[in-house]
Write a protein that holds these residues in place. Structure first.
Motif, PDB file in Angstrom:
ATOM      1  N   GLN A 250       0.851  -1.187   0.000  1.00 44.09           N
ATOM      2  CA  GLN A 250       0.000   0.000   0.000  1.00 44.09           C
ATOM      3  C   GLN A 250       0.890   1.242   0.000  1.00 44.09           C
ATOM      4  OE1 GLN A 250      -3.168   0.321  -0.317  1.00 44.09           O
ATOM      5  NE2 GLN A 250      -4.056  -1.667   0.199  1.00 44.09           N
ATOM      6  N   PRO A 251       0.972   1.973  -1.112  1.00 42.25           N
ATOM      7  CA  PRO A 251       1.806   3.171  -1.133  1.00 42.25           C
ATOM      8  C   PRO A 251       1.224   4.321  -0.323  1.00 42.25           C
ATOM      9  CG  PRO A 251       0.635   2.943  -3.220  1.00 42.25           C
ATOM     10  CD  PRO A 251       0.374   1.687  -2.426  1.00 42.25           C
ATOM     11  N   ASP A 252      -0.047   4.203   0.086  1.00 42.46           N
ATOM     12  CA  ASP A 252      -0.703   5.254   0.858  1.00 42.46           C
ATOM     13  C   ASP A 252      -0.481   4.992   2.343  1.00 42.46           C
ATOM     14  OD1 ASP A 252      -2.548   6.935   2.217  1.00 42.46           O
ATOM     15  OD2 ASP A 252      -3.776   7.044   0.407  1.00 42.46           O
ATOM     16  N   VAL A 253       0.208   5.913   3.022  1.00 43.58           N
ATOM     17  CA  VAL A 253       0.560   5.726   4.427  1.00 43.58           C
ATOM     18  C   VAL A 253      -0.674   5.598   5.310  1.00 43.58           C
ATOM     19  CG1 VAL A 253       0.698   8.212   4.892  1.00 43.58           C
ATOM     20  CG2 VAL A 253       1.984   6.625   6.306  1.00 43.58           C
ATOM     21  N   VAL A 254      -1.770   6.218   4.924  1.00 46.85           N
ATOM     22  CA  VAL A 254      -2.997   6.108   5.720  1.00 46.85           C
ATOM     23  C   VAL A 254      -3.504   4.669   5.717  1.00 46.85           C
ATOM     24  CG1 VAL A 254      -5.370   6.893   5.966  1.00 46.85           C
ATOM     25  CG2 VAL A 254      -3.603   8.493   5.237  1.00 46.85           C
TER      26      VAL A 254
END
Length: 424
Positions: free
Chosen positions: A261-265
């Motif tokens: 998941q490249p999205d830290v959230v």
């Protein structure tokens, strides 16, 4: 108007107002603990294996960034001047408006990005679709856009107090997140066995690491001018921009590699850190937002020839909030690549002018006889940008080196560019 209350926007910071290494380090660390860096790290982590590619990219990118900021930061400590005032020497009284506009725009752009991101990500973390509830998202952007500038309005002291509270908490959260990722991956052997899912060039990746903070790093003199000694400025800059920024990139990259998941959230949610993630996001963005708008106020005071830094801070926050409402947060990666190309040559000109033209000794800014335009500086910046844009490798580094070389040659070939000659 009390210059101390306004943080000396148009003059040197006197030795009586200088700060300690701890104070400066906390402010700079609060600045570099930035969610955008984790997002950029996530994009990089999804594209490279852990060893040796990812480790080398993080180390090289942040070492270059830290060294660059340390070099400029030391000049700020030696002169007591911020970047906008230093640019007057390298670009001329009127010519300095070029880097002022560029740096001012990038800081307002970052402020808009952070404001929009805070609103959108907060809604996502609590299970609300920001696209389906655009009105609520825009309302939050306005609230955050006006609230984030409060500590910057106070000045250096406001930045310091917030950083002293938030930096230790953010370090703790990063350690927890990295520990969970380490365990979920199966330790070092598990991490090195993970394969990337996206493609990205090494030069582009290093430029992204450099670009996350090259604009802010170029304006690090806004704080290092408060350092008691150049050595303190160097250590504080390396600690924040090499270690601090490196930790943020690494956290985002490892999270993306482990959870795909490249999205830290999404990574924080997958780790069960939703509540802590909200707290981290708020503190993370606030400590950077106030520094960002503080940068804009320094540039704005110089551009408008006013010492009313607090008023300029409010104006910048309003403009940045407008950019947030225009959803500048949707263009992070192109924004980073542009910053990594067009900002570093400004620092190259400043360093070349201070060390090569003035031999490490500036006159007092109020007494300096400066030309309207320093042709050598403008030419060096233009060619530095061109080299960074067209050459392979690491564009930010190429642009800095090119600007320094061109400036050195131009000063030697053009007598009017030498100190004390051709001044208006």
């Amino acid at each position: 108007m009390d210059r101390k209350d306004q943080d000396y926007p148009l003059s040197e910071v006197p030795m009586s107002a200088r700060k300690s290494l701890r104070s400066l380090s906390m402010v700079l660390l609060g600045f570099t603990f930035f969610t955008a860096t984790m997002f950029a790290g996530g994009r990089i982590g999804a594209a490279f294996p852990m060893w040796p590619d990812l480790i080398l990219i993080i180390v090289i990118g942040n070492l270059l960034l830290g060294a660059y900021v340390a070099a400029i930061g030391a000049i700020g400590a030696r002169t007591g001047l911020n970047t906008a005032l230093l640019s007057r020497f390298g670009f001329g009284r009127v010519g300095a408006r070029l880097p002022d506009i560029i740096l001012g725009f990038t800081q307002i752009g970052w402020y808009g990005w952070g404001t929009a991101t805070m609103a959108v990500v907060l809604l996502r973390l609590i299970g609300v679709d920001p696209d389906a509830n655009a009105g609520l998202a825009y309302a939050l952007m306005i609230v955050f856009g006006l609230a984030f500038c409060w500590t910057a309005y106070i000045g250096y002291r406001g930045l310091e107090i917030l950083s002293l509270i938030s930096v230790p908490l953010m370090v703790l959260l990063l350690i927890v997140s990295l520990s969970i990722a380490w365990g979920d991956a199966g330790g070092w052997s598990g991490l090195t066995g993970l394969q990337p899912t996206e493609a990205l060039g090494i030069g582009t990746a290093i430029t992204m690491v450099f670009g996350t903070f090259v604009s802010g790093g170029t304006q690090a003199t806004n704080w290092t001018r408060f350092a008691a000694t150049p050595r303190q400025a160097i250590w504080a800059s390396l600690g924040a921009f090499f270690i601090g920024n490196g930790l943020m990139v690494a956290t985002g990259a490892i999270g993306a590699l482990v959870y795909q998941q490249p999205d830290v959230v999404d990574v924080l949610v997958a780790q069960g850190l939703t509540v802590l993630g909200i707290a981290m996001l708020f503190l993370n963005l606030w400590t950077t937002q106030d520094n960002t708008i503080y940068n804009f106020s320094a540039v704005g005071c110089t551009g408008f020839a006013t010492e009313n830094r607090k008023l300029v801070t409010i104006i910048g926050a309003v403009i940045g909030t407008g950019l947030a409402l225009m959803r500048i947060d949707l263009y992070l990666i192109p924004f980073l690549l542009l910053l990594g190309t067009f900002i570093p040559p400004i620092g190259g000109v400043i360093m070349a002018d201070y060390w090569l033209r003035h031999r490490g000794q500036y006159p007092k800014i109020a007494e300096a006889a400066l030309p309207a335009f320093n042709v050598a500086g403008i030419l060096a910046y233009a060619l530095g940008c061109l080299v960074a844009y067209v050459t392979p490798g690491i564009p930010p580094l190429n642009g800095i080196i090119a600007a320094i070389v061109v400036y050195a040659v131009a000063v030697r070939l053009m007598p009017a560019a030498r100190p004390g000659i051709g001044a208006a």
